[in-house]
Write an enzyme that holds these catalytic residues in place. Structure first.
Site, PDB file in Angstrom:
ATOM      1  N   ALA A   1       1.281  -1.327  -0.064  1.00 46.43           N
ATOM      2  CA  ALA A   1      -0.168  -0.291   0.118  1.00 46.43           C
ATOM      3  C   ALA A   1       0.587   1.214  -0.095  1.00 46.43           C
ATOM      4  O   ALA A   1       2.259   1.418  -0.517  1.00 46.43           O
ATOM      5  CB  ALA A   1      -1.222   0.219   1.491  1.00 46.43           C
TER       6      ALA A   1
ATOM      7  N   HIS B   1      -0.728   0.991   9.383  1.00 43.45           N
ATOM      8  CA  HIS B   1       0.862   1.226   8.741  1.00 43.45           C
ATOM      9  C   HIS B   1       0.989   2.637   8.040  1.00 43.45           C
ATOM     10  O   HIS B   1       1.337   3.676   8.278  1.00 43.45           O
ATOM     11  CB  HIS B   1       1.759  -0.029   7.935  1.00 43.45           C
ATOM     12  CG  HIS B   1       3.203   0.621   8.105  1.00 43.45           C
ATOM     13  ND1 HIS B   1       4.198   0.416   8.181  1.00 43.45           N
ATOM     14  CD2 HIS B   1       3.327   1.212   6.792  1.00 43.45           C
ATOM     15  CE1 HIS B   1       5.206   0.846   7.683  1.00 43.45           C
ATOM     16  NE2 HIS B   1       4.556   1.560   6.569  1.00 43.45           N
ATOM     17  N   GLU B   2      -0.176   2.385   7.268  1.00 41.98           N
ATOM     18  CA  GLU B   2      -0.119   3.848   6.008  1.00 41.98           C
ATOM     19  C   GLU B   2      -0.990   4.560   7.241  1.00 41.98           C
ATOM     20  O   GLU B   2      -0.625   6.016   6.919  1.00 41.98           O
ATOM     21  CB  GLU B   2      -1.214   3.320   5.334  1.00 41.98           C
ATOM     22  CG  GLU B   2      -0.962   2.232   3.948  1.00 41.98           C
ATOM     23  CD  GLU B   2       0.779   2.335   3.528  1.00 41.98           C
ATOM     24  OE1 GLU B   2       1.492   3.132   3.329  1.00 41.98           O
ATOM     25  OE2 GLU B   2       1.602   1.337   3.694  1.00 41.98           O
TER      26      GLU B   2
ATOM     27  N   HIS C   1       1.677   6.789   9.338  1.00 46.74           N
ATOM     28  CA  HIS C   1       2.689   7.386   7.901  1.00 46.74           C
ATOM     29  C   HIS C   1       2.100   9.220   7.894  1.00 46.74           C
ATOM     30  O   HIS C   1       3.115  10.217   7.459  1.00 46.74           O
ATOM     31  CB  HIS C   1       2.407   6.907   6.714  1.00 46.74           C
ATOM     32  CG  HIS C   1       4.296   6.162   6.168  1.00 46.74           C
ATOM     33  ND1 HIS C   1       4.907   6.025   7.228  1.00 46.74           N
ATOM     34  CD2 HIS C   1       3.682   4.363   5.962  1.00 46.74           C
ATOM     35  CE1 HIS C   1       5.451   5.371   6.283  1.00 46.74           C
ATOM     36  NE2 HIS C   1       5.130   4.239   5.534  1.00 46.74           N
TER      37      HIS C   1
ATOM     38  N   GLU D   1      10.120   4.244   7.367  1.00 42.01           N
ATOM     39  CA  GLU D   1      10.230   3.431   7.069  1.00 42.01           C
ATOM     40  C   GLU D   1       9.812   2.002   8.999  1.00 42.01           C
ATOM     41  O   GLU D   1       8.980   1.536   9.120  1.00 42.01           O
ATOM     42  CB  GLU D   1      10.012   2.380   5.921  1.00 42.01           C
ATOM     43  CG  GLU D   1      10.186   2.618   4.873  1.00 42.01           C
ATOM     44  CD  GLU D   1       8.507   3.138   4.551  1.00 42.01           C
ATOM     45  OE1 GLU D   1       7.510   2.176   5.432  1.00 42.01           O
ATOM     46  OE2 GLU D   1       7.420   3.754   3.691  1.00 42.01           O
TER      47      GLU D   1
HETATM   48  N1  TRP Z   1       5.719   3.324   1.653  1.00 44.37           N
HETATM   49  C1  TRP Z   1       4.742   2.590   1.116  1.00 44.37           C
HETATM   50  C2  TRP Z   1       5.113   1.270   2.430  1.00 44.37           C
HETATM   51  O1  TRP Z   1       5.692   1.229   2.863  1.00 44.37           O
HETATM   52  C3  TRP Z   1       5.653   1.171   0.181  1.00 44.37           C
HETATM   53  C4  TRP Z   1       6.529   1.751  -0.971  1.00 44.37           C
HETATM   54  C5  TRP Z   1       7.026   2.021  -1.643  1.00 44.37           C
HETATM   55  C6  TRP Z   1       5.509   1.253  -2.529  1.00 44.37           C
HETATM   56  N2  TRP Z   1       7.406   1.883  -2.622  1.00 44.37           N
HETATM   57  C7  TRP Z   1       6.264   1.338  -3.092  1.00 44.37           C
HETATM   58  C8  TRP Z   1       4.847   1.146  -2.228  1.00 44.37           C
HETATM   59  C9  TRP Z   1       5.892   1.542  -4.943  1.00 44.37           C
HETATM   60  C10 TRP Z   1       3.954   0.038  -3.769  1.00 44.37           C
HETATM   61  C11 TRP Z   1       4.462   0.940  -4.634  1.00 44.37           C
HETATM   62  O2  TRP Z   1       3.768   1.766   2.892  1.00 44.37           O
HETATM   63 ZN    ZN Z   2       5.328   2.070   4.871  1.00 41.36          ZN
END
Ligand code: TRP
Ligand code: ZN
Length: 877
Positions: A268, A303-304, A307, A326
């Site tokens: 996600a 998690h999302e 963020h 992360e």
């Molecule tokens: N930032 C996203 C998370 O950790 C993950 C993520 C990074 C991502 N690059 C991506 C998701 C590319 C999909 C495609 O939640």
């Molecule tokens: Zn993340």
């Protein structure tokens, strides 16, 4: 695609941007032939820049340039130059407006990065560097801008048009099209931009924050999925409340949207106010989703959401700082899940994942620090090291500071850096300031790769009534880092008396003893800790709760491990003792298939099964033998077949010896009533299915029937999939019939079919590779869909060691073929697959040769992506 060897980016070369972009307005005209993107950027020189070029350099890839104007004047061709990676505009003023128009082709975007189509909908994925496939930009996280986005599209096909922020304006146009504008008041880096257009339905709820803000919560899905969103919504509301209570963080826009899409490279994405999710982490119903799915949704939704503060309000200065957002956000979601479900079991699951994947990464050619210092392709660094080890590094800081100081540290972090793009050093400094201690040595956890190992010895002095622990730490070399300096390691220990109770712990020079667990701090290569007033020889319980991501070596006897397994007050340590013992026995069996299993071992399992006092979820973890791949990691040279045979043999032995106890547990843990994914029910189902798994080792008609009955009863997807997986290990007409029936029943549900593909890929049947090959041609399979690739190819190559590592090299050829096929479509997914051969040096010479041959073949292929090139070439170094 590749022309020359890709270049390497280094952390040490970081420079602040020469220009800033204060305001961005984007206009998307979505069409079936192509999409036009008009952009208006308000640029100015960065006062904090360290250099001053006359020209402006913007990122941009696969863009067809239609027009370009500076301060309203069209640019003459001599005033700019375009290449494969961007645009240079010559001799720009200090402050100006740049307007551009480009054409892009979302319909042909199979890499699923930038703007692409998934089924009938448009969606975006911009992290890490996908925005540059949408328009010209300074596509780096330390350039934060205010975005206004206008989307124009056919109203019938795309009635829903979404972007970040709050909706501002909607108009219907004459030609059946409509136009909606969104404005995001928060400055953000381009990687957090998102756009969605489609024929979507939503469910809606609301949340009131402590300060009284009413937030509309919406989950958008395709019409057929509208009844599968309730769990995701409940999870979101729990996550919002938890972040308010645990971290004092509340949401900051009027609306929070989640969209589920079927074609997605990862789990996600936390785009500001508009999270885009792999539908796997949104959609659930009792009939279609397993306990694991329900838990996965809860944790990824959280998690999302988390963020929004740890990632969006405060973001990363550069991609080397990825773990800033992360690692911290994973730690937060782990603790959230622990609070929602069973804390002890959550910790065991997280440690199992870390040991299985991160320890392996740390011991292989792709080993890198939590804050890497170089990369060719940043997408290759969304790793278990950055995420899971990064979470452990935050957890250690909370262990070292204690909960109150840790909370003061995060409060300080949010206060000091809100609205900025910062570094992991900035985060640690907040912890140091709040905890009033120097964390300089601790920062080595961010810069040194590798898994530290602790050699511990214990000595009891009956005359002086002291027990001393001598601890030595060392860390193996990793690529580019031959020597490591000592780490600051929090080591949680307890001492058990002969009845299994925790002794009071009193270190030299201390006046008051503490009963239970103590956090020792290791900072030198060798240290000694002396406990006083110890009345008898204790059994030490080491690394309770897995207080640091290290390996512990202590010369326990089998009897001591069984004692810890039965009595330790720390649930994690009980499990860990069982794992250590099982591992020891299994590795002995691999070395000598005729070696005897200590009788106490079976009795310890019997006692655990029958004592009735252990939480079923914890018991299921304790009785699960270490995985084949984890066992392989413990050997100097992986003996694929030997490990499989030993593990199967031991499972059969346990099933034979404990048949009655297992059956009793199976019967006692049936969960009556309507399906509920609560911790207690999940625990009972996992224990019950574990018991069934052992029992199915027996060639026993009654048990077969029990398994078939469980399948046919169809109470919930957890029990159905457990039963079907066990049946699919056999080549019987009944198994074939049930697999076909399952397909017929679920052919309309892609997420359920992913399970169907996986369980066949994981089958112990000797002909599994041929069956996987055949399934590639199944109408429900698609190489363009990452979930399908992971379900079939990923499951086979990473979860079916004996078949993938077949001595004839067929598994490796299969993977080599798939990597090359995928690389032309989706380099990110191809690169995740090629990693499965990165540790070829761990195998016997024949297998080494065969894996190496595939890696070399991939590397030699013309046009191989930067993603795959980096992994294949570093694996061969
Ligand atoms: N930032 C996203 C998370 O950790 C993950 C993520 C990074 C991502 N690059 C991506 C998701 C590319 C999909 C495609 O939640
Ligand atoms: Zn993340």
């Amino acid at each position: 695609m590749l022309r020359d060897t890709p270049s390497t980016v280094y952390l040490k070369d970081y420079q602040p941007p020469e220009f800033l972009i204060d305001q961005v307005s984007l206009q998307f005209d979505l069409g079936e032939e192509g999409t036009r993107v008009r952009s208006r950027l308000e640029l100015r020189r960065n006062p904090a820049a360290e250099s001053r070029s006359a020209d402006l350099r913007l990122h941009g890839e696969q863009l067809e340039l239609l027009s370009l104007a500076l301060d309203g004047e069209p640019l003459a061709p001599a005033a700019y130059a375009q290449d494969d990676e961007g645009l240079t505009i010559r001799q720009v003023p200090d402050r100006f407006v740049l307007e551009s128009e480009v054409r892009i082709l979302p319909q042909h975007n199979t890499a699923l990065e930038g703007l692409y189509k998934s089924g009938g909908m448009f969606c975006t994925q911009c992290e890490a560097e996908g925005f540059r496939k949408i328009t010209w930009f300074l596509d780096r996280p330390d350039v934060m801008s205010r975005f206004t986005t206008t989307i124009t599209a056919d109203k019938q096909r795309y009635p829903v048009l979404l972007s970040n922020g709050n909706p501002a304006e909607a108009v219907d146009l004459a030609d059946g099209r409509h136009r909606i504008t969104w404005a995001d008041p928060f400055p953000k880096p381009a990687y957090l931009f998102a756009l969605v257009a489609g024929d979507l339905r939503f469910i809606e709820d609301s949340h009131t924050t402590p300060s009284g803000r009413q937030v509309a919560l919406r989950i958008y899905v395709e019409p057929e999925n509208i009844n599968k969103c309730a769990h995701a919504m409940a999870s979101l509301k729990h996550a919002m409340r938890w972040d308010e209570q645990q971290y004092g963080r509340e949401y900051d826009l009027d609306i929070y949207m989640i969209v589920a899409v079927n074609d997605f490279n990862m789990g996600a994405m936390e785009n500001k106010g508009l999270n885009i999710f792999n539908s796997k982490y949104v959609l659930a119903s009792p009939a279609t989703a397993t306990d694991r799915d329900f838990q996965g949704i809860e944790s990824v939704i959280a998690h999302e959401y988390f963020h929004n503060w740890t990632g969006n309000r405060i973001t990363c200065r550069d991609w080397f700082q990825l773990s800033l957002k992360e690692g911290l956000t994973v730690f937060r979601d782990q603790e959230f899940s622990a609070d929602m479900g069973s804390r002890g079991v959550k910790r065991i699951e997280d440690v199992r994942l870390l040991r299985a994947h991160q320890f392996a990464e740390d011991a292989g050619p792709m080993a890198h620090p939590v804050r890497p210092d170089s990369y060719m392709e940043i997408n290759n660094f969304y790793t278990v090291t950055v995420y899971e080890k990064g979470a452990e590094v935050v957890r250690m800081q909370s262990n070292l500071l204690g909960p109150e100081a840790y909370r003061r540290g995060t409060d300080l972090y949010f206060e000091r850096f809100d609205g900025q793009a910062v570094t992991t050093d900035d985060f640690v400094q907040c912890m140091a300031d709040a905890g009033k201690r120097d964390l300089t040595q601790f920062k080595r956890w961010y810069s040194q790769a590798g898994t530290p190992e602790l050699n511990i010895r214990g000595e009891y002095d009956a005359v002086r009534q002291t027990y001393s622990l001598t601890v030595e730490q060392h860390c193996p070399a990793t690529p580019g880092q031959p020597d490591k300096a000592p780490f600051l390691i929090p080591l949680a220990v307890g001492l058990l008396d002969s009845k299994g109770a925790d002794l009071a712990l009193q270190l030299e020079d201390e006046s008051t003893p503490i009963r239970g667990t103590r956090m020792l701090e290791l900072s030198e290569r060798r240290q000694q800790f002396v406990f006083e007033q110890v009345p008898e020889t204790p059994v030490p319980s080491l690394l309770r709760g897995f207080s640091a991501p290290v390996k512990v070596h202590f010369d326990y006897s089998d009897a001591q491990l069984m004692f810890l397994m039965a009595h330790d007050s720390d649930g994690f340590s009980r499990w860990d003792a069982a794992q250590t013992l099982s591992q020891r026995i299994l590795l002995q069996l691999v070395a000598d298939p005729n070696s005897a299993v200590p009788t106490g071992f079976i009795d310890a399992f019997r006692q655990a099964l029958t004592d009735g006092s252990t939480d079923p979820a914890l018991l299921a973890e304790v009785l699960t033998l270490p995985s084949e791949s984890y066992l392989g990691d413990q050997m100097a040279e992986v003996d694929v077949a030997g490990i499989h045979q030993a593990r199967e043999w031991l499972k059969t032995l346990l099933a034979t010896e404990l048949r009655n106890e297992l059956l009793a547990v199976y019967r006692a843990n049936e969960v009556p009533g309507e399906y509920q994914p609560d911790a207690a029910s999940i625990g009972r189902r996992s224990l019950r299915n574990l018991a069934l798994g052992y029992l199915m080792q027996l060639d026993d008609e009654t048990i077969q029937q029990l398994c078939v009955e469980q399948y046919r009863a169809g109470h919930n997807m957890t029990d159905v999939i457990s039963a079907l997986s066990l049946l699919a290990d056999r080549d019987t007409p009944e198994a074939a019939e049930l697999l076909e029936a399952f397909y017929q029943q679920w052919q309309g549900d892609p997420l359920v079919l992913d399970k169907w593909f996986s369980l066949q890929a994981l089958s112990k049947r000797p002909d599994t590779l041929q069956r996987v090959q055949a399934l590639l041609k199944h109408p429900a399979f698609s190489i363009a869909n990452p979930n399908k690739v992971r379900a079939l190819i990923g499951a086979f190559c990473s979860g079916n060691a004996v078949r993938f590592h077949a001595a004839d090299g067929s598994g490796y050829r299969f993977l080599g073929d798939r990597v090359l096929e995928l690389d032309g479509l989706n380099p990110q997914v191809a690169s995740r697959m090629v990693r499965l051969m990165a540790r070829w040096q761990r195998y016997d010479p024949a297998r080494q040769q065969q894996m190496k041959a595939q890696l070399e073949r991939i590397l030699k292929t013309e046009g191989v992506s930067r993603d795959v090139f980096e992994i294949a070439s570093k694996s061969l170094e």
